[in-house]
Design a protein around this motif. Structure first.
Motif, PDB file in Angstrom:
ATOM      1  N   ARG B 187      -2.308   3.615   7.462  1.00 16.29           N
ATOM      2  CA  ARG B 187      -3.477   3.089   6.785  1.00 16.29           C
ATOM      3  C   ARG B 187      -4.781   3.604   7.386  1.00 16.29           C
ATOM      4  NH1 ARG B 187      -4.284  -3.026   6.933  1.00 16.29           N
ATOM      5  NH2 ARG B 187      -2.024  -3.004   7.048  1.00 16.29           N
ATOM      6  N   GLU B 188      -4.810   3.698   8.688  1.00 15.91           N
ATOM      7  CA  GLU B 188      -6.076   4.116   9.304  1.00 15.91           C
ATOM      8  C   GLU B 188      -6.369   5.566   9.029  1.00 15.91           C
ATOM      9  OE1 GLU B 188      -6.322   0.724  12.723  1.00 15.91           O
ATOM     10  OE2 GLU B 188      -5.265   2.607  13.097  1.00 15.91           O
ATOM     11  N   ALA B 189      -5.342   6.383   9.128  1.00 21.00           N
ATOM     12  CA  ALA B 189      -5.569   7.803   8.857  1.00 21.00           C
ATOM     13  C   ALA B 189      -6.008   8.017   7.419  1.00 21.00           C
ATOM     14  CB  ALA B 189      -4.293   8.602   9.151  1.00 21.00           C
ATOM     15  N   ALA B 190      -5.484   7.201   6.525  1.00 20.10           N
ATOM     16  CA  ALA B 190      -5.885   7.343   5.121  1.00 20.10           C
ATOM     17  C   ALA B 190      -7.375   7.075   4.963  1.00 20.10           C
ATOM     18  CB  ALA B 190      -5.067   6.392   4.251  1.00 20.10           C
ATOM     19  N   THR B 191      -7.873   6.098   5.730  1.00 18.02           N
ATOM     20  CA  THR B 191      -9.323   5.832   5.661  1.00 18.02           C
ATOM     21  C   THR B 191     -10.098   7.053   6.107  1.00 18.02           C
ATOM     22  OG1 THR B 191      -8.570   3.870   6.857  1.00 18.02           O
ATOM     23  CG2 THR B 191     -10.771   3.791   5.937  1.00 18.02           C
ATOM     24  N   PHE B 192      -9.586   7.691   7.159  1.00 15.95           N
ATOM     25  CA  PHE B 192     -10.293   8.878   7.640  1.00 15.95           C
ATOM     26  C   PHE B 192     -10.334   9.968   6.576  1.00 15.95           C
ATOM     27  CE2 PHE B 192     -10.358   6.543  11.204  1.00 15.95           C
ATOM     28  CZ  PHE B 192      -9.352   6.690  12.155  1.00 15.95           C
ATOM     29  N   MET B 193      -9.281   9.966   5.730  1.00 13.84           N
ATOM     30  CA  MET B 193      -9.219  10.995   4.699  1.00 13.84           C
ATOM     31  C   MET B 193     -10.089  10.657   3.511  1.00 13.84           C
ATOM     32  SD  MET B 193      -7.263  13.429   5.582  1.00 13.84           S
ATOM     33  CE  MET B 193      -7.103  13.467   7.345  1.00 13.84           C
ATOM     34  N   GLY B 194     -10.795   9.578   3.584  1.00 18.70           N
ATOM     35  CA  GLY B 194     -11.701   9.240   2.490  1.00 18.70           C
ATOM     36  C   GLY B 194     -11.062   8.409   1.388  1.00 18.70           C
ATOM     37  N   ILE B 195      -9.877   7.887   1.654  1.00 14.48           N
ATOM     38  CA  ILE B 195      -9.228   7.063   0.644  1.00 14.48           C
ATOM     39  C   ILE B 195      -9.779   5.641   0.754  1.00 14.48           C
ATOM     40  CG2 ILE B 195      -7.024   6.033  -0.009  1.00 14.48           C
ATOM     41  CD1 ILE B 195      -5.680   8.568   0.919  1.00 14.48           C
ATOM     42  N   ASP B 196     -10.094   5.077  -0.402  1.00 15.29           N
ATOM     43  CA  ASP B 196     -10.569   3.694  -0.407  1.00 15.29           C
ATOM     44  C   ASP B 196      -9.342   2.797  -0.308  1.00 15.29           C
ATOM     45  OD1 ASP B 196     -12.739   1.749  -2.623  1.00 15.29           O
ATOM     46  OD2 ASP B 196     -11.552   1.197  -0.870  1.00 15.29           O
ATOM     47  N   VAL B 197      -9.031   2.411   0.919  1.00 17.35           N
ATOM     48  CA  VAL B 197      -7.776   1.686   1.142  1.00 17.35           C
ATOM     49  C   VAL B 197      -7.758   0.349   0.420  1.00 17.35           C
ATOM     50  CG1 VAL B 197      -6.613   0.391   2.952  1.00 17.35           C
ATOM     51  CG2 VAL B 197      -7.073   2.789   3.272  1.00 17.35           C
ATOM     52  N   ASP B 198      -8.897  -0.320   0.404  1.00 17.97           N
ATOM     53  CA  ASP B 198      -8.928  -1.616  -0.284  1.00 17.97           C
ATOM     54  C   ASP B 198      -8.564  -1.465  -1.748  1.00 17.97           C
ATOM     55  OD1 ASP B 198     -11.667  -3.280   1.470  1.00 17.97           O
ATOM     56  OD2 ASP B 198      -9.508  -3.255   1.789  1.00 17.97           O
ATOM     57  N   ARG B 199      -9.078  -0.384  -2.355  1.00 18.98           N
ATOM     58  CA  ARG B 199      -8.788  -0.198  -3.763  1.00 18.98           C
ATOM     59  C   ARG B 199      -7.318   0.140  -3.976  1.00 18.98           C
ATOM     60  NH1 ARG B 199     -11.007   4.362  -6.762  1.00 18.98           N
ATOM     61  NH2 ARG B 199      -9.950   4.152  -8.758  1.00 18.98           N
ATOM     62  N   VAL B 200      -6.784   0.942  -3.077  1.00 18.45           N
ATOM     63  CA  VAL B 200      -5.369   1.290  -3.206  1.00 18.45           C
ATOM     64  C   VAL B 200      -4.509   0.036  -3.121  1.00 18.45           C
ATOM     65  CG1 VAL B 200      -3.469   2.431  -2.032  1.00 18.45           C
ATOM     66  CG2 VAL B 200      -5.616   3.632  -2.365  1.00 18.45           C
ATOM     67  N   ILE B 201      -4.861  -0.821  -2.167  1.00 16.11           N
ATOM     68  CA  ILE B 201      -4.069  -2.050  -2.011  1.00 16.11           C
ATOM     69  C   ILE B 201      -4.178  -2.899  -3.270  1.00 16.11           C
ATOM     70  CG2 ILE B 201      -3.916  -4.192  -0.709  1.00 16.11           C
ATOM     71  CD1 ILE B 201      -4.591  -2.651   1.763  1.00 16.11           C
ATOM     72  N   LEU B 202      -5.387  -2.985  -3.790  1.00 11.16           N
ATOM     73  CA  LEU B 202      -5.601  -3.761  -5.003  1.00 11.16           C
ATOM     74  C   LEU B 202      -4.727  -3.257  -6.140  1.00 11.16           C
ATOM     75  CD1 LEU B 202      -8.693  -5.406  -5.411  1.00 11.16           C
ATOM     76  CD2 LEU B 202      -8.340  -4.095  -7.462  1.00 11.16           C
TER      77      LEU B 202
END
Lengths: 417, 304, 398
Positions: B187-202
């Motif tokens: 999850r953390e690395a995905a944030t670094f890649m510019g992925i909106d993790v909150d949106r993905v989870i949603l």
């Protein structure tokens, strides 16, 4: 350096209770588990039915038996909550099949003390049987399952609880698998959906010196209270022993604990098995108390009830577990007409507690979101944050003095790098 | 032999149901590493939503709307409603605990599950409600020699397969799917890649819950009933299926679901109906002890 | 705050204690008792609310009718409501309140055999013993064990089982699938029926479903492979409707290539709706009469009264025991009325002896308990689903 700054206001001596209140849950627990508090609590608890009887004898009120029964149920749940607190709060294991051990204990006793198998053991012979059977099941489940991760352990124990419930319901006749009957006709181990009836109560004296005749319900209230006291005492002693420190270490940071040579599996199994055996003994007392062992003892709802007592009362806190038990046994009897909404209210309370105050009322174990990496559960520290307003205020002269001395240090040629 | 085949057909239909719900468990576990105990009850709410829509149109005979349209509306309402419910639960109950110890969201999920069951029992109906499927879908019974299956059962199977194929394509062949897989991996690395993790989870919660809602519709049309307790046992069995297939693995969940349905039907039919559920749980425990990563999962690292 | 909260709780509890009191005032007229109470006990909420709710309404109606007719020589009877939620542990706690109160003279209920068997020793051992009249507990042990407090107005399992078997055989049954729903009621009854069928050399296959099951495909396949021509499903809960729907989906239509016999909980017209008429043609037996199906003006008047009190649609949710609950309450109330009043008090022992010896007038005619506590001449009634309603076919005396 200037002289010590003169206090600008008199030092307040804080009242002992206020100090305890401010020291947070750890302090509350320490205060509540002192012998000076516990002994009067249990003595008072034991005196309650006598008090109720006195009121009933001297007035037109007639609720003594009813209320003693409610309190006996409460004491029973308190024992269960303290046992669950051991496995969830101290050891951090989510045992979702917890109540199955209660049921196993009640059925084990019922089988050796009723007409079901025509055995009628007295209590001192039945007790080792109950302990052995419960321990066997605990090891059967625990040894393989405790190697798994926390959430998998939850599911395995849940599955175990469901299997036990099905077995208890189905074993009132020899099982027929693939058309073959296993066991003789008429084999009835568990009484099926009816449970086992006419279980022998413990053979105890029906009257005690000084206290006079002791009716059945009062005797069992005292047995539950006594067992609760014993369990609490053992928990407290244990907590300060090697095992207790091991549990704290495992909870704090399991990797570090293992690096230090702590056998995590052994201590987990110890907690798991002990809580199971305690639940089994409570089951035995319950079976003698209500003369029956019921399949309803295995319902998952009961596990959820005990869980919420522990969570709301506070993980890791023995007084919290007892408080949780009181909060969830007494009001449903008081509010009979709202019993339809019982589970609705319970679930909302559980969710709210977990979201807003996961450590519950008296908990000392924090499962809040952690800000730093590593570690599983953080222990709240015992030191309280001192309020800034309580520090003596610093005057301007003191500030100037400090700056001067600080400057002196910096400008000391000896210190130049 | 034909009995074996008949139980196999029963098992595949039941298994389709398990698979749809298991997908939800696996999606959520893959993304958040939490077991969403309330997922089975999202399925139940989906079934009730569908029942409500169906009852409204069938009993009020609103302007003789064609049955196909009503079914379509049931699907939209159930999937959308369930999806929103899933998102709501995530927001209220799980998000505050996202970085907490693993026990915390598990316990909360138990609370949410209990809440959904009690809420429906108290405020909708304590007794099962009817889904008037007779008026909405043809009740033909298909015969293949001595084997029978209702059309609704076969449709359940076909629709489930179609949804699974669609989900597979979504996760493995679209950009957003890559984002989901990345978030599941780290999850953390995905944030670094510019992925909106909150949106993905949603979106993950929405999709998982919508699938469960669809399963509710299909069940309602197949067995014409919905009750507040239906999600409990089915949820546990679907979770078992996800674990057997390898939790976190989408294809594993699909295959695990089918497999579990077949296992349950065959065990019930040939060994004993009484111990049917016991076999399912024994299968769960066995898999967890022998091969905790399931059939298709990655070997687990030993973490706290 | 931990400690203050406990004190607050104790304070609330103390107020509750004070309010719970039942005192007896000094008596006035010689034949007028000071205070009389009975209790209604059953699963009024929880998993068996479908049978309990309607029974409670019936008992409430019985008490109010009795009080309107003058009560016990002018004293109205009070009704306590004990919701045992199908749990004997809860039942024991609730009963304790009544056992200690000498103005509580009897219980209408408990409704579940398991709860009766789990709590009767406490009722019998009380000083004085507290009698009960159950409207639905059917296990044979309830009256076979010699408890003087035990009475019931419904038929027993060992009457219903053989009667059901005889009915099926008379209709030409060749192979019967016997099913139960794993509850204290249904397992015992299915055992009796299966034994009666086996005694007449009819091949049977036995299966159990868990309460709350909705998917029956596995069992239905077994039924087909067994080539059963009758299905017997002893159940009080809501499993019947999805079961018969799925029977139809598997190609087995009731009345066409399969026959169905259900029991008390399935004598319920809402099953016809809930199964979308797949239930049409199914039979069901009931250990008590449905007042709507029995001839006699008292029963018909009661049905009208029930509908007036609770709404024209109330019968569909009244459950199978709304008639027998009223009947049971009538017997208890009349026994209390017939008992002598000493110093404004009625003793439970007198109530028990009157229950044993008197003949009572109820909506189903005259009722008298035999030495064991069962009703002499209690019948089993057979119904059939026709169109939108359950129609009574005949009475089979059990």
């Amino acid at each position: 350096m200037s002289a010590q700054p003169a206090p600008t206001h008199p030092i307040q001596t804080t009242h002992a209770l206020k100090r305890i209140w401010e020291s947070g849950p750890a302090g509350w627990n320490q205060a509540l588990t002192r012998p000076a508090v516990l002994i009067p609590f249990f003595v008072l608890a034991a005196a309650v039915p006598l008090l109720l009887q006195y009121v009933e004898d001297n007035s037109s009120w007639i609720g003594a038996q009813y209320w003693t029964l409610i309190l006996a149920n409460c004491a029973m749940y308190a024992c269960l909550a303290v046992a669950l607190n051991l496995v969830v709060g101290y050891a951090g294991l989510l045992n979702l099949g917890f109540i199955a051990f209660f049921g196993i204990g009640s059925y084990a006793y019922a089988l050796v003390a009723s007409d079901q198998l025509h055995q009628h053991y007295p209590v001192w012979a039945a007790l080792p049987v109950v302990v052995a059977v419960t321990l066997a099941f605990a090891l059967l489940v625990g040894v393989p399952a405790l190697r798994l991760r926390g959430d998998y352990l939850a599911i395995v124990t849940l599955g175990f609880g469901l299997i036990m419930r099905d077995l208890i319901l189905d074993l009132d006749r020899p099982p027929v698998l693939a058309g073959h009957q296993f066991g003789p006709d008429g084999l009835n181990l568990t009484g099926g959906t009816n449970g086992i009836h006419q279980v022998d109560p413990f053979k105890l004296p029906t009257s005690l010196p000084l206290l006079g005749p002791v009716p059945h319900f009062r005797m069992y209230y005292w047995i539950f209270i006594g067992f609760l006291a014993l369990t609490v005492y053992c928990m407290l002693r244990w907590r300060n022993s090697r095992s207790g420190r091991a549990w704290v270490a495992i909870r704090d940071d399991e990797l570090a604990a293992r690096a230090m040579g702590v056998n995590t599996f052994k201590y987990r199994l110890l907690a798991f098995a002990t809580s199971a055996v305690i639940a089994g003994i409570v089951g035995m007392i319950d079976a003698a108390f209500i003369f029956n062992a019921f399949p309803g003892n295995f319902d998952v709802q009961q596990t959820v009830m005990v869980f919420i007592m522990v969570i709301l009362g506070g993980l890791g806190s023995i007084p919290g577990a007892i408080l949780g038990a009181i909060l969830f046994t007494v009001p449903p009897f008081l509010l009979q007409q709202f019993v339809f909404y019982k589970y609705l209210v319970i679930s909302v309370v559980l969710i709210a507690t977990m979201v807003f105050r996961p450590e519950g009322l008296l908990g000392t174990v924090s499962i809040r979101p952690r800000k730093n990496l590593g570690g599983t559960l953080e222990l709240l520290t015992a030191e309280s944050a001192v309020e800034a307003s309580e520090l003596p205020a610093v005057t301007d002269t003191e500030v100037a003095d400090l700056e001067a001395s600080a400057g002196a240090i910096v400008e000391d040629p000896e210190w130049k790098q | 032999m034909s009995i074996f085949l008949q139980q196999l057909i029963n098992g595949l239909e039941l298994g389709s149901l398990y698979a749809l719900v298991a997908l939800g468990y696996t999606l959520i576990y893959g993304i958040l590493e939490m077991l969403n105990f309330a997922h089975g009850d999202v399925y139940m709410v989906g079934a009730f939503l569908a029942a409500g829509v169906a009852a409204f149109f069938v009993h009020n005979e609103v302007a003789a709307i064609p049955a196909g349209l009503v079914v379509g509306l049931m699907v939209v309402v159930a999937m959308g409603g369930a999806g929103l419910l899933g998102v709501g639960i995530e927001r209220i109950a799980y998000r505050p605990l996202r970085n907490a110890n693993r026990l915390a969201p598990l316990i909360t999920a138990i609370g949410v599950s209990l809440f959904l069951e009690s809420a429906v029992q108290v405020w909708v109906s304590p007794a099962p409600v009817l889904v008037p499927s007779n008026a909405l879908v043809p009740q033909t019974v298909l015969h293949f020699g001595t084997l029978t299956t209702p059309l609704t059962g076969l449709s359940l199977f076909v629709v489930a397969i179609a949804l699974m194929v669609a989900l597979d394509a979504f996760v493995f062949r679209t950009r957003f799917g890559s984002a989901m897989r990345a978030t599941a991996q780290d999850r953390e690395a995905a944030t670094f890649m510019g992925i909106d993790v909150d949106r993905v989870i949603l979106v993950t919660f929405f999709v998982a819950s919508a699938l469960a809602g669809m399963a509710g519709v299909l069940f309602g049309l197949w067995h014409a009933t919905a009750d507040f307790f239906m999600g409990y046992l089915l949820g546990i069995k679907a979770f078992t299926a996800a674990v057997i297939g390898g939790i976190g693995n989408i294809r594993g969940a699909m295959i695990g679901g089918m497999l579990l349905g077949v296992l349950e039907s065959l065990a019930g039919g040939f060994i004993s109906t009484q111990f049917q559920d016991t076999f399912v749980f024994l299968a769960l425990i066995t898999v967890l002890l022998i091969r905790p990563q399931g059939l298709f999962g990655q070997p687990l690292t030993d973490r706290a | 705050m931990a400690q203050p909260r406990i004190f607050a709780l104790i304070a609330v509890a103390t107020v509750g204690l004070a309010a719970c009191g039942g005192g007896s005032t000094t008596g006035a007229a010689a034949n007028k008792p000071d205070k009389v109470q009975i209790a209604a006990e059953g699963p009024f909420t929880g998993d068996q609310a479908s049978i309990g709710a309607g029974a409670l309404k019936a008992i409430q109606l019985a008490v109010s009718d009795f009080n309107k007719a003058g009560g016990v020589n002018g004293t109205p009877v009070g009704l306590l409501i004990w919701d045992d939620q199908h749990s004997a542990q809860t039942a024991q706690t609730l009963q304790a309140a009544g056992i200690a109160d000498p103005t509580v003279l009897g219980i209408v209920g408990p409704m579940n055999s398991g709860v009766v068997l789990g709590s009767v020793t406490g009722l019998q051992a009380a000083t004085p013993p507290l009698p009960f009249v159950s409207e639905s507990a059917s296990n044979t042990k309830v009256t076979d064990s010699g408890w003087s407090v035990a009475h019931r107005v419904n038929a027993r399992d060992d009457a219903q089982g053989p009667a059901d078997a005889a009915f099926m055989i008379a209709q030409g049954a060749k192979k019967v699938e016997v099913m139960d729903a794993k509850s204290d009621y249904s397992t015992a009854l299915a055992d009796q029926t299966e034994a009666a069928l086996k005694a007449k050399s009819i091949p049977t296959q036995r299966d159990s479903v868990k309460a709350g099951t909705t998917d029956f495909s596995t069992i239905i396949t077994k039924i087909k492979s067994f080539n059963a021509d009758w299905v017997y499903f002893a159940d009080e809960g809501p499993e019947a409707a999805p079961f018969v729907s799925q029977l139809k989906q598997a190609g087995l239509t009731i009345g066409n290539n399969i026959n169905f016999l259900g029991t008390d909980g399935e004598e319920d017209s809402s099953i016809i709706t809930k199964s979308q008429s797949a239930y049409d043609g199914a039979y069901a037996t009931n250990i008590t009469a449905d007042p709507a199906g029995v001839s006699g003006s008292a029963a018909a008047a009661y049905v009208t009264e029930y509908k007036t009190a609770y709404g024209p649609d109330s019968l569909s949710s009244a459950g199978p025991f709304y008639g027998s609950a009223y009947e049971a309450a009538q017997t208890l109330l009349q026994a209390i009325k017939n008992s002598p009043v000493n110093n404004g008090k009625i003793s439970r022992a007198d109530v028990i002896s009157h229950l044993a010896s008197d003949t009572f007038t109820t909506i189903f005619g005259s009722v008298k308990f035999n030495a064991k506590g069962d009703v002499t001449g209690g019948g089993i009634y057979v119904y059939q689903a026709k169109g939108n309603a359950m129609v009574v076919l005949k009475q089979v005396s059990g």
